[in-house]
Design a protein around this motif. Structure first.
Motif, short mmCIF file in Angstrom:
data_model
loop_
_atom_site.label_atom_id
_atom_site.label_comp_id
_atom_site.label_asym_id
_atom_site.label_seq_id
_atom_site.Cartn_x
_atom_site.Cartn_y
_atom_site.Cartn_z
N ILE A 81 0.84 -1.32 -0.09
CA ILE A 81 0.05 -0.02 -0.12
C ILE A 81 0.70 1.16 0.04
O ILE A 81 0.41 2.24 -0.64
CB ILE A 81 -1.03 -0.10 1.22
CG1 ILE A 81 -2.12 -1.07 0.74
CG2 ILE A 81 -1.35 1.48 1.64
CD1 ILE A 81 -3.19 -0.88 1.93
N ALA A 120 3.03 1.63 -1.71
CA ALA A 120 3.43 1.97 -3.04
C ALA A 120 2.02 2.41 -3.91
O ALA A 120 2.12 2.58 -5.07
CB ALA A 120 4.16 0.93 -3.98
N MET A 121 1.04 2.74 -3.21
CA MET A 121 -0.32 2.94 -3.65
C MET A 121 -0.78 1.84 -4.54
O MET A 121 -1.28 2.10 -5.40
CB MET A 121 -0.23 4.20 -4.31
CG MET A 121 -0.19 5.33 -3.71
SD MET A 121 -0.44 7.11 -4.24
CE MET A 121 0.34 6.91 -5.70
N ASN A 168 3.67 6.66 -2.35
CA ASN A 168 2.99 7.51 -1.45
C ASN A 168 3.81 8.95 -0.86
O ASN A 168 4.49 8.47 0.08
CB ASN A 168 2.30 6.78 -0.37
CG ASN A 168 1.36 7.43 0.45
OD1 ASN A 168 1.38 8.65 0.59
ND2 ASN A 168 0.14 6.70 0.79
N PRO A 169 3.44 10.02 -1.28
CA PRO A 169 4.47 11.20 -0.91
C PRO A 169 4.28 11.45 0.90
O PRO A 169 4.87 12.19 1.30
CB PRO A 169 3.75 12.37 -1.57
CG PRO A 169 2.43 11.75 -2.04
CD PRO A 169 2.48 10.36 -1.94
N THR A 170 3.05 10.70 1.36
CA THR A 170 3.14 11.00 2.82
C THR A 170 3.95 9.99 3.63
O THR A 170 4.10 10.20 4.73
CB THR A 170 1.63 10.61 3.27
OG1 THR A 170 1.24 9.39 3.03
CG2 THR A 170 0.70 11.71 2.63
N ASP A 226 -2.36 15.05 -5.26
CA ASP A 226 -2.39 13.98 -4.09
C ASP A 226 -3.42 13.80 -3.33
O ASP A 226 -3.50 13.24 -2.20
CB ASP A 226 -0.78 13.95 -3.35
CG ASP A 226 0.15 13.85 -4.10
OD1 ASP A 226 0.42 13.13 -4.90
OD2 ASP A 226 1.32 14.49 -3.95
N ILE A 240 -5.03 10.05 -2.38
CA ILE A 240 -4.11 9.17 -2.04
C ILE A 240 -4.93 8.06 -1.21
O ILE A 240 -4.72 6.90 -1.02
CB ILE A 240 -3.06 9.77 -1.13
CG1 ILE A 240 -2.09 10.11 -2.21
CG2 ILE A 240 -2.42 8.60 -0.25
CD1 ILE A 240 -0.89 10.71 -1.73
N MET A 295 -5.74 5.39 -3.05
CA MET A 295 -4.66 4.52 -3.67
C MET A 295 -4.54 5.01 -5.08
O MET A 295 -4.05 4.43 -5.91
CB MET A 295 -4.64 3.22 -3.72
CG MET A 295 -4.63 2.62 -2.19
SD MET A 295 -4.01 0.88 -2.14
CE MET A 295 -5.59 0.22 -3.11
N VAL A 296 -4.81 6.42 -5.53
CA VAL A 296 -4.80 6.90 -6.69
C VAL A 296 -3.75 8.02 -6.44
O VAL A 296 -4.18 9.00 -5.62
CB VAL A 296 -6.18 7.33 -7.23
CG1 VAL A 296 -5.82 7.98 -8.49
CG2 VAL A 296 -6.96 6.24 -7.31
N GLY A 297 -2.83 8.36 -7.03
CA GLY A 297 -1.85 9.10 -6.95
C GLY A 297 -1.77 10.14 -8.28
O GLY A 297 -2.56 10.32 -9.22
N ASN A 344 -8.13 2.31 0.39
CA ASN A 344 -6.86 1.81 1.31
C ASN A 344 -7.58 1.37 2.61
O ASN A 344 -7.97 2.07 3.24
CB ASN A 344 -6.06 3.24 1.72
CG ASN A 344 -4.90 2.78 2.42
OD1 ASN A 344 -4.77 1.89 3.30
ND2 ASN A 344 -3.91 3.58 2.17
N PRO A 345 -7.47 0.07 2.79
CA PRO A 345 -7.88 -0.57 3.96
C PRO A 345 -7.33 -0.06 5.35
O PRO A 345 -8.06 -0.40 6.45
CB PRO A 345 -7.61 -2.04 3.58
CG PRO A 345 -6.21 -2.08 2.95
CD PRO A 345 -6.25 -0.78 1.96
N ARG A 384 -1.76 3.54 -14.13
CA ARG A 384 -0.76 4.31 -13.60
C ARG A 384 0.46 4.01 -14.53
O ARG A 384 1.02 2.83 -14.48
CB ARG A 384 -0.45 4.01 -12.22
CG ARG A 384 1.02 5.02 -11.65
CD ARG A 384 1.18 4.68 -10.25
NE ARG A 384 -0.12 4.62 -9.36
CZ ARG A 384 -0.33 3.79 -8.47
NH1 ARG A 384 0.43 2.94 -8.05
NH2 ARG A 384 -1.61 4.21 -7.76
#
Lengths: 220, 220
Positions: free
Chosen positions: A140, A142-143, A192-194, B137, B140, B143-145, B192-193, B217
DNA sequence: CTTGACATAGAACGAATGTTCCGCTAGAAT
DNA sequence: ATTCTAGCGGAACATTCGTTCTATGTCAAG
């Protein structure tokens, strides 16, 4: 003297017509049909130019066979470009606890088993590609979620910023990260930038298994 | 009386041979070649059976054309591959601060401007599709960047579990969430779970703009 | 200018190929 | 038994189609 590899407009038209005709009709055109299409009244002239195209490597001909034409790979790759669909073998699943299951190099590339269809336009290259389905939520950061399909390219080298699948020898796990060389260390940065990057001091601890080219998530 | 749709072994062999021959040679076989392959000495018998196959819908034939055969879609996967690419219009960008830019309904579907190519095999449907590129972002949690492409379908209704693009009237933002009806409330669950669902009490506060069909992506 | 390679056109030829016709057989239906 | 039909085989026929031959024109090199 005309150099090898140069085609006249007429010959280019012929190739183009053969291509279209074959696609539309399901079988190649006859000599007379070619002639009519490109404006040549004489069958011998068509024949002559066809032989030129054979010499130049654009065509294969079978003697004494009606419509015995075939575009060579040189040409038919162009045709395939038109068709636009690439079939990438789906070679397995990927999850954190295991190294990436690479396709056996001995395998015939065209294993008829399983694959995923992609439009050629999505990828810059089409060699050495394979696909893996992500199992579980371990990537996750890595998205990339459960069930997503990762299209990778078998590729030993990498450049800064590439997203790669790496096997971390120390942690015994596979991750997908952006990779950077910083001095003698290697930095692995989540998509994931966070989330925080982390560093590996010994480059031999990271084993790059392939470069991630595409991620596809099918809903439903 | 032999029912419609039943094929004899001989006819099955013929189809099989035509398929292999066409693939290997690049053009279809002649009647006599078919006869030799399946053990028929008479051209008329081959001709007879070919016409049977046409009646059953497995073949197209062109009169008075040598090798004028073609497998129909019913049979031919090769033909299907040719038309396997779907072009989805890329109608804009999507980010949290704005409603989804829907394609004008009046637009000709085949706007030649911009689009993304997808293999038909990836989507269960091909009508009403459009694509948006994610900006920033802000999604996120789905899970979509940044830069990802979301393929959606214009669709008013939805079912529990669908991932949809919703405009939240209260928050003035667009998000991508799995949507569930729970009693009179609506639950929106991030992909995102690790993240929490949240609830909307007034269904009129959520405006479903489309159903997310695919996320792509492209790296590099 | 002459020569030779290249490209073209037209016509004739012959091989490849689809089409048609006649006869035969086996089995099912009447 | 008779009839009908699907399926087969063989042969002749007609057309399509590749091949070949001769003639013409162009253009650059010698």
């Amino acid at each position: 003297m005309m150099a090898k590899g140069k085609l006249s407009d007429r010959q280019r038209n012929m190739l183009d017509f053969i291509q279209r005709y074959s696609r539309d009709q399901g079988y190649p055109p006859s000599i007379r049909e070619i002639g009519e299409a490109v404006g040549i009244s004489s069958t011998s002239v068509v024949n002559y130019n066809l032989n030129r195209l054979v010499e130049e490597g654009y065509l294969d001909r079978h003697q004494n066979v009606s419509r015995g034409l075939r575009l060579t790979d040189k040409m038919s790759t162009a045709v395939e470009r038109l068709s636009g669909v690439l079939r990438v073998p789906l070679v397995g699943r990927i999850f954190a606890g295991q190294p990436v299951p690479l396709p056996g190099t001995d395998d015939p590339v065209f294993g008829a088993d399983e694959g995923i269809e992609l439009a050629r336009g999505l990828l810059p290259v089409e060699d050495g590609l394979f696909a893996l389905q992500v199992k579980g939520d371990s990537m996750i950061d890595a998205m990339v979620g459960d069930g997503d399909i990762v299209v990778m390219r078998r590729q030993p080298d990498w450049r800064n910023g590439d997203m790669v699948a790496v096997w971390l020898r120390g942690k015994e796990e596979t991750t997908l990260k952006h990779i950077y060389k910083e001095g003698r260390r290697i930095r692995l940065q989540p998509a994931n930038p966070t989330m925080q990057s982390f560093y590996v001091d010994d480059p031999s601890d990271v084993e790059v298994q392939g470069k991630v080219m595409l991620v596809v998530r099918q809903l439903q």
